[in-house]
Design a protein around this motif. Structure first.
Motif: not given
Length: 163
Positions: A25-28, A90-99, A156-162
């Motif tokens: 995902i970061t590669g994208r 507490r996290l610095t904003p990013v596009d996606l947080v994987l948990i 799939f994940i990226l489509a799910e979260v838009g």
């Protein structure tokens, strides 16, 4: 920030999947942070180090900084474990947080599953699990991916979260 989880029983392949997803995902060009729940005591610090000495002396928080990273260690000292929502703030904003873990929380998740573990699937009893990534063929009312098909799982994940 968009959230997506990876859950599964011990030795199901969660951490390997997380690692591959972060790389993919970061590669994208999408920014990603991760949160990992540990069910056991852990320490990122080592006896004898200055920061360890600060903590054992009684500091509530120790912030360790260098030119390459910053780490904040917070001692709970008997206080309850913070809920996921508090940790995410507490996290610095990013596009996606994987948990990784936090299977009882309400965010959407994919389940990592390896047949050799002999564990039952979480997905059938948990509506927050939206898909399964497995090393064996499964018949479910959810999407099922090959555990090693990182590109398809990321899509799939990226489509799910838009994203």
């Amino acid at each position: 920030m968009k959230l997506y989880g990876v859950v599964g029983w011990k030795n199901a392949g969660k951490t390997g999947l997380m690692e591959r997803l972060v790389t993919e995902i970061t590669g994208r060009g999408i920014t990603v942070s991760t949160v990992k729940h540990a069910h056991h005591r852990f320490d990122v610090d080592h006896p004898g180090k200055d920061s360890f000495r600060h903590r054992t002396a009684g500091a509530s928080e120790v912030l360790l900084a260098s030119a390459s990273r910053v780490a904040v260690m917070q001692e709970l000292r008997g206080a309850p474990e913070p809920p996921l929502a508090d940790l995410l703030r507490r996290l610095t904003p990013v596009d996606l947080v994987l948990i990784e873990g936090y299977k009882r929380d309400a965010h959407p998740k994919i389940e990592a599953h390896r047949a050799v573990t002999g564990n039952p699937l979480i997905a059938p009893d948990d509506p927050t699990v939206r898909a399964v990534a497995s090393d064996t063929a499964l018949t479910l009312d959810l999407p099922v991916f090959d555990l090693d098909d990182t590109r398809a799982i990321a899509d799939f994940i990226l489509a799910e979260v838009g994203l």
